[in-house]
Design an enzyme around this catalytic site. Structure first.
Site, PDB file in Angstrom:
ATOM      1  N   SER A 189      40.576  54.833  45.833  1.00  0.00           N
ATOM      2  CA  SER A 189      41.438  55.868  45.263  1.00  0.00           C
ATOM      3  C   SER A 189      41.305  57.157  46.063  1.00  0.00           C
ATOM      4  CB  SER A 189      41.052  56.136  43.811  1.00  0.00           C
ATOM      5  OG  SER A 189      41.740  57.289  43.354  1.00  0.00           O
ATOM      6  N   HIS A 248      44.934  53.209  46.553  1.00  0.00           N
ATOM      7  CA  HIS A 248      45.314  53.646  45.197  1.00  0.00           C
ATOM      8  C   HIS A 248      45.661  55.135  45.216  1.00  0.00           C
ATOM      9  CE1 HIS A 248      45.124  53.141  40.771  1.00  0.00           C
ATOM     10  NE2 HIS A 248      44.585  54.351  40.751  1.00  0.00           N
ATOM     11  N   ASP A 260      46.845  58.264  42.895  1.00  0.00           N
ATOM     12  CA  ASP A 260      46.933  58.754  41.518  1.00  0.00           C
ATOM     13  C   ASP A 260      47.922  59.904  41.410  1.00  0.00           C
ATOM     14  OD1 ASP A 260      44.996  57.152  40.020  1.00  0.00           O
ATOM     15  OD2 ASP A 260      43.516  58.040  41.379  1.00  0.00           O
ATOM     16  N   MET A 274      49.589  62.515  39.016  1.00  0.00           N
ATOM     17  CA  MET A 274      49.353  63.161  37.706  1.00  0.00           C
ATOM     18  C   MET A 274      50.260  64.377  37.579  1.00  0.00           C
ATOM     19  SD  MET A 274      45.227  63.071  37.457  1.00  0.00           S
ATOM     20  CE  MET A 274      44.243  61.717  38.127  1.00  0.00           C
ATOM     21  N   HIS A 305      49.649  54.802  40.927  1.00  0.00           N
ATOM     22  CA  HIS A 305      49.268  54.836  39.511  1.00  0.00           C
ATOM     23  C   HIS A 305      49.863  56.107  38.911  1.00  0.00           C
ATOM     24  CE1 HIS A 305      45.703  55.287  36.448  1.00  0.00           C
ATOM     25  NE2 HIS A 305      46.852  55.029  35.851  1.00  0.00           N
ATOM     26  N   MET A 358      50.385  58.592  36.267  1.00  0.00           N
ATOM     27  CA  MET A 358      49.903  59.168  35.003  1.00  0.00           C
ATOM     28  C   MET A 358      50.830  60.328  34.683  1.00  0.00           C
ATOM     29  SD  MET A 358      45.897  58.807  35.926  1.00  0.00           S
ATOM     30  CE  MET A 358      46.339  58.553  37.647  1.00  0.00           C
ATOM     31  N   MET A 402      42.466  50.869  32.086  1.00  0.00           N
ATOM     32  CA  MET A 402      41.695  52.073  32.393  1.00  0.00           C
ATOM     33  C   MET A 402      40.289  51.939  31.822  1.00  0.00           C
ATOM     34  SD  MET A 402      43.513  54.018  34.269  1.00  0.00           S
ATOM     35  CE  MET A 402      42.275  55.320  34.358  1.00  0.00           C
ATOM     36  N   GLY A 439      42.820  60.908  34.275  1.00  0.00           N
ATOM     37  CA  GLY A 439      42.916  62.339  34.549  1.00  0.00           C
ATOM     38  C   GLY A 439      41.992  62.832  35.646  1.00  0.00           C
ATOM     39  N   PHE A 440      40.808  62.248  35.728  1.00  0.00           N
ATOM     40  CA  PHE A 440      39.838  62.776  36.684  1.00  0.00           C
ATOM     41  C   PHE A 440      39.006  61.664  37.300  1.00  0.00           C
ATOM     42  CE2 PHE A 440      40.800  65.992  33.558  1.00  0.00           C
ATOM     43  CZ  PHE A 440      41.093  67.101  34.353  1.00  0.00           C
ATOM     44  N   ASP A 458      40.181  50.526  36.630  1.00  0.00           N
ATOM     45  CA  ASP A 458      40.238  51.834  37.288  1.00  0.00           C
ATOM     46  C   ASP A 458      39.427  52.846  36.504  1.00  0.00           C
ATOM     47  OD1 ASP A 458      40.933  54.127  38.647  1.00  0.00           O
ATOM     48  OD2 ASP A 458      43.033  54.125  38.003  1.00  0.00           O
ATOM     49  N   GLY A 462      35.316  54.807  37.227  1.00  0.00           N
ATOM     50  CA  GLY A 462      33.876  54.583  37.154  1.00  0.00           C
ATOM     51  C   GLY A 462      33.403  53.285  37.765  1.00  0.00           C
ATOM     52  N   SER A 503      35.211  57.721  43.784  1.00  0.00           N
ATOM     53  CA  SER A 503      33.983  58.341  44.270  1.00  0.00           C
ATOM     54  C   SER A 503      33.039  57.343  44.920  1.00  0.00           C
ATOM     55  CB  SER A 503      33.288  59.130  43.158  1.00  0.00           C
ATOM     56  OG  SER A 503      33.555  58.599  41.894  1.00  0.00           O
TER      57      SER A 503
HETATM   58  C1  DX5 Z   1      41.478  58.539  37.059  1.00  0.00           C
HETATM   59  C2  DX5 Z   1      42.167  57.813  38.175  1.00  0.00           C
HETATM   60  C3  DX5 Z   1      41.279  56.993  39.007  1.00  0.00           C
HETATM   61  C4  DX5 Z   1      40.206  57.750  39.751  1.00  0.00           C
HETATM   62  C5  DX5 Z   1      39.007  56.872  39.789  1.00  0.00           C
HETATM   63  O1  DX5 Z   1      42.434  58.995  36.166  1.00  0.00           O
HETATM   64  O2  DX5 Z   1      43.187  56.967  37.676  1.00  0.00           O
HETATM   65  O3  DX5 Z   1      42.022  56.204  39.938  1.00  0.00           O
HETATM   66  O4  DX5 Z   1      40.555  58.100  41.061  1.00  0.00           O
HETATM   67  O5  DX5 Z   1      37.956  57.594  40.331  1.00  0.00           O
HETATM   68  P1  DX5 Z   1      36.446  57.088  40.177  1.00  0.00           P
HETATM   69  O6  DX5 Z   1      36.374  55.778  40.878  1.00  0.00           O
HETATM   70  O7  DX5 Z   1      35.667  58.164  40.840  1.00  0.00           O
HETATM   71  O8  DX5 Z   1      36.183  56.965  38.711  1.00  0.00           O
HETATM   72 ZN    ZN Z   2      44.100  55.556  39.101  1.00  0.00          ZN
END
Ligand code: DX5
Ligand code: ZN
Length: 227
Positions: free
Chosen positions: A11, A34, A36, A38, A67, A69, A138, A143-144, A176, A178, A199
């Site tokens: 991501s 990936h 994101d 938002m 993705h 959001m 999810m 969001g983060f 997706d 953690g 991350s």
């Molecule tokens: C969160 C995103 C994820 C995010 C995952 O809302 O959809 O794709 O980038 O990041 P990590 O792998 O650090 O949880």
């Molecule tokens: Zn995502």
């Protein structure tokens, strides 16, 4: 059946937004990249939109996994498929008419994905998923990046895998949030086959190597689960 093979989707949310082409180039063996999107409405955060996806598509050969959001995917999702995304996933919580959105995405040449937030049950949408290629479960609140994996959602992954194994659905089952070298094991054993990692990839010294490490661990866990 042959050995199950995981797909790893780094991501770019965790990459340097000033150098996204470099972020793509640093993970050459990724299956999907990936992205994101938002909108500061569906989720509190604000990231990138269509122009950046178009530019990224021109800058890398990696298939883009968008993705969304965002609110009103009915209005916006097809544009991402037209921009060249390989897979366009939107949230069931945000869509007025998910079947039409899925059909429009597919008609524009992309795979269609449906995502569920951690507290959204899967059972009401099992029929709907016949219109989709990807289910994105999810494993954090969207969001983060950098949040802690929520193992409580894994029964949804298991249910989706059962439906696929029984021949009721044909889907990638993607997780997706953690996902790292430890949590990928539980996700893979539950039946996921696409693993998003932000991350855990871009926080590593060598993102390309991190992708390969996740792949090896994910493959072992997937095949352990199907033994
Ligand atoms: C969160 C995103 C994820 C995010 C995952 O809302 O959809 O794709 O980038 O990041 P990590 O792998 O650090 O949880
Ligand atoms: Zn995502």
């Amino acid at each position: 059946m042959g050995a199950a093979e995981p797909m790893i989707a780094p991501s770019i949310l965790s990459a340097d937004f000033a150098h996204l082409a470099d972020a793509a180039a640093s993970v050459p063996s990724a299956d999907w990249l990936h992205v994101d999107v938002m909108d500061n409405h569906f989720v509190p955060n604000l990231t990138i939109g269509l122009p950046v996806v178009q530019a990224l598509h021109a800058a890398t050969d990696l298939p883009l996994d968008c993705h969304l959001m965002i609110d009103d995917p009915d209005r916006w999702a097809t544009g991402y498929a037209e921009a060249g995304a390989a897979n366009v996933t939107f949230h069931v919580e945000a869509a007025a008419d998910p079947v039409t959105v899925a059909r429009n995405i597919r008609a524009a040449g992309a795979l269609a994905g449906l995502s569920v937030k951690p507290n959204t049950p899967l059972e009401p949408y099992l029929e709907l998923l016949r219109e989709f290629d990807t289910l994105l479960v999810m494993t954090v609140e969207p969001g983060f990046g950098g949040q802690t994996f929520i193992a409580d959602v894994l029964p949804k992954v298991r249910l989706a895998r059962e439906q696929v194994s029984a021949g009721h659905l044909r889907l990638f089952v993607e997780v997706d949030g953690g996902v790292d070298q430890e949590t990928i094991v539980a996700a893979a054993e539950a039946g996921a086959d696409v693993f998003v990692a932000g991350s855990a990839v871009y926080g590593a010294d060598d993102p390309g190597k991190a992708v390969e490490q996740l792949r090896v661990i994910g493959r072992t866990a997937m095949n352990h689960a199907t033994d």
